[in-house]
Design an enzyme around this catalytic site. Structure first.
Site, PDB file in Angstrom:
ATOM      1  N   SER A   1      37.484  36.388  -3.035  1.00 55.94           N
ATOM      2  CA  SER A   1      36.328  37.039  -2.423  1.00 55.94           C
ATOM      3  C   SER A   1      36.741  38.312  -1.687  1.00 55.94           C
ATOM      4  O   SER A   1      37.907  38.509  -1.334  1.00 55.94           O
ATOM      5  CB  SER A   1      35.660  36.092  -1.426  1.00 55.94           C
TER       6      SER A   1
ATOM      7  N   GLY B   1      38.038  37.369   1.837  1.00 59.48           N
ATOM      8  CA  GLY B   1      39.415  36.899   1.834  1.00 59.48           C
ATOM      9  C   GLY B   1      40.399  38.009   1.521  1.00 59.48           C
ATOM     10  O   GLY B   1      41.450  38.127   2.163  1.00 59.48           O
TER      11      GLY B   1
ATOM     12  N   GLU C   1      42.029  41.656  -6.013  1.00 50.04           N
ATOM     13  CA  GLU C   1      40.926  41.752  -6.977  1.00 50.04           C
ATOM     14  C   GLU C   1      39.811  40.900  -6.423  1.00 50.04           C
ATOM     15  O   GLU C   1      39.968  39.690  -6.242  1.00 50.04           O
ATOM     16  CB  GLU C   1      41.391  41.277  -8.353  1.00 50.04           C
TER      17      GLU C   1
ATOM     18  N   CYS D   1      34.606  36.371 -11.816  1.00 50.22           N
ATOM     19  CA  CYS D   1      34.519  37.673 -11.155  1.00 50.22           C
ATOM     20  C   CYS D   1      33.913  38.717 -12.084  1.00 50.22           C
ATOM     21  O   CYS D   1      33.400  39.740 -11.631  1.00 50.22           O
ATOM     22  CB  CYS D   1      35.906  38.125 -10.686  1.00 50.22           C
TER      23      CYS D   1
ATOM     24  N   GLU E   1      27.610  39.914  -3.809  1.00 48.72           N
ATOM     25  CA  GLU E   1      27.914  38.937  -4.841  1.00 48.72           C
ATOM     26  C   GLU E   1      27.466  37.548  -4.401  1.00 48.72           C
ATOM     27  O   GLU E   1      27.750  37.108  -3.290  1.00 48.72           O
ATOM     28  CB  GLU E   1      29.413  38.905  -5.132  1.00 48.72           C
TER      29      GLU E   1
END
Length: 503
Positions: A229, A232, A252, A288, A375
């Site tokens: 995320s 994170g 990423e 993702c 997201e």
């Protein structure tokens, strides 16, 4: 990882292991104490001079041995992964097979030596200069894998494979969504590495939230690779920045990946809508690269087609209690921001269940700061209609950059397709035409990254041969005796690098 996940405890006080289908929590592995984290990092640091100067061909042999071990242990690993992730044995068997293939790919990419970019130049004087330059391994790497791909982006995933192929020892932090599998993967790899003659310390594993923080803080760690995320990833970026010696974090992170239909694609609206729903619900939407927003011509029939497909889409289980709670909160946030529930499908009755959902939004409400573009990790996507294609391109320009984007058009003769590709190429890491971005091929030409906030470094990719470059830095050697040079730059080319350039 959510805060609730980080602070959860298993029945024995170790790292909890979640069973998504039933919501049960069972005993997981013991958390790694601070002293053991220090010891693992010290082992990686002590073996770095050996690993970094071992020939790429020998490192290939190490990785090939681990890939072979994955093939042998496949049944046990898939069963354990399915228990902890509920992703389904068929999906996980395919993912494990690809993980072994990926390992062999990175082993071969490392042996090719292209990532070293070895260059030898003579500059006539006076004084005469002998200049030699290469991208050399940077040191021990900390890897934080993903929840949603336990094999391809986990303990033995792309980051670990590319780091070892580049000559860097790795210390992996076990993921809380599948801690027992993380330990089993490490044990499988450790045995294979030892049997192949790899030095102890080339791969280690730590368990627990605090162990992960200590890993980032450890002075010998030279870089961090993370998949997860935005919250994170940015927490790790900030922590690494505050170190006495800051280090790069290749994160990423999650984004909303757009799908754009040109007017010329309207005649394929039914088929495109079906593939769109199949893509954003695949793996319960825990990708993702999930397409999260479709922009379609008004009156094309896409809205109705998406609604019908979603109503028939089976729900699934999310990976942890925290992810399931975040999904429900995310749906509420989208509706509060103006999204109207277009359709929803059925969901399982037990465990960390999630139903497929599509929301209709107004195109004018899409803006960089809109909650609509946050997201929502799970099987949900947005649909917006545009009046003319200029309106669609203006909306694309307001979107946050992302990992990937898709354009469905009318072929080479469609001028709107050309315009769309040009606009999206400035905002994403990968543009897909007449397809969907959910799959990521492990290939030399692949780029799995993107501008902020998709990643912390838009130049970096976590998939493909270029992934090795994240764990190197350029060093030039001027008039250095041959015996003092790294093997990649010595006379006689002892590593037999095919891509070494000499002038």
């Amino acid at each position: 990882m959510s805060l609730s996940d980080a602070n959860a405890t298993s029945p024995t006080g170790g790292e909890p292991s979640y069973l998504p289908r039933t919501a049960a929590v069972v005993a997981g592995p013991a958390r790694t104490p601070a002293a053991a984290v220090t010891a693992a990092v010290a082992a990686a640091a002590s073996v770095f001079p050996v690993v970094s100067t071992t020939s790429p061909a020998e490192r290939r042999r190490w990785l090939d041995a681990v890939a072979d071990a994955l093939d042998v242990a496949g049944g046990e690993l898939v069963a354990l992964a399915d228990e902890e992730t509920a992703l389904g044995e068929a999906r996980l068997r395919g993912e494990l097979s690809r993980a072994a293939q990926n390992m062999r790919y990175y082993a071969a990419a490392g042996e090719s030596g292209a990532w070293l970019r070895a260059r030898i130049d003579t500059v006539e004087g006076p004084p005469r200069l002998d200049l030699r330059r290469a991208e050399l391994p940077i040191g021990p790497v900390a890897v934080f894998g993903a929840s949603n791909f336990p094999f391809q982006f986990g303990v033995l995933g792309h980051d670990t494979c590319s780091a070892v192929a580049a000559g860097c020892p790795v210390v992996v932090k076990a993921h809380p969504a599948h801690p027992r599998l993380s330990v089993r993967l490490y044990e499988t790899a450790a045995r294979a590495l030892a049997s192949a003659g790899a030095p102890a310390g080339v791969l280690s594993l730590v368990v627990g939230f605090e162990a992960g923080l200590a890993l980032v803080d450890a002075p010998p760690i030279a870089a961090v690779a993370f998949t997860g995320s935005q919250r994170g990833g940015m927490a790790l970026v900030e922590r690494a920045r505050r170190r006495p010696t800051p280090i790069p974090v290749y994160a990423e992170m999650g984004t909303v990946n757009p799908v754009l239909l040109t007017p010329a694609a309207s005649h394929r609206a039914e088929r495109i809508a079906e593939e769109f729903v199949d893509s954003f619900t695949l793996g319960a939407g825990q990708f993702c690269t999930k397409p999260g927003l479709m922009l379609a011509p008004r009156g094309s029939g896409v809205v109705e087609a998406v609604a019908g497909k979603v109503r028939a889409a089976q729900g699934g289980w999310l990976l942890t209690q925290g992810i399931a709670a975040a999904y429900r909160d995310g749906l509420r946030t989208l509706e509060a921001a103006g999204g109207r529930m277009l359709a929803a499908g059925p969901e399982p009755e037990e465990g960390y269940a999630a139903r497929a959902a599509a929301l209709l939004v107004e195109i004018d409400d899409l803006g960089e700061d809109s909650p609509l573009l946050e997201e929502c990790f799970g099987p949900v996507a947005l649909v917006a209609e545009y009046g003319d294609f200029d309106e669609a391109l203006k909306a694309v320009a307001r979107l946050r950059p992302s990992l990937a984007a898709c354009v469905h058009g009318g072929g080479e003769g469609d001028p709107d397709l050309v315009r769309a590709v040009a606009e999206l190429a400035g905002r994403v890491g990968r543009v897909v035409v007449d397809g969907f971005p959910t799959g990521v091929a492990t290939a030399d030409a692949m780029h799995h990254g993107g501008p902020w906030p998709a990643t912390s470094d838009p130049r970096a990719t976590s998939v493909g041969a270029e992934a090795l470059r994240r764990f190197t830095r350029p060093v030039a050697f001027q008039n250095v005796p041959d015996a003092a040079l790294p093997p990649a730059l010595r006379d006689g080319n002892p590593w037999r690098l095919p891509d070494r350039t000499e002038r």
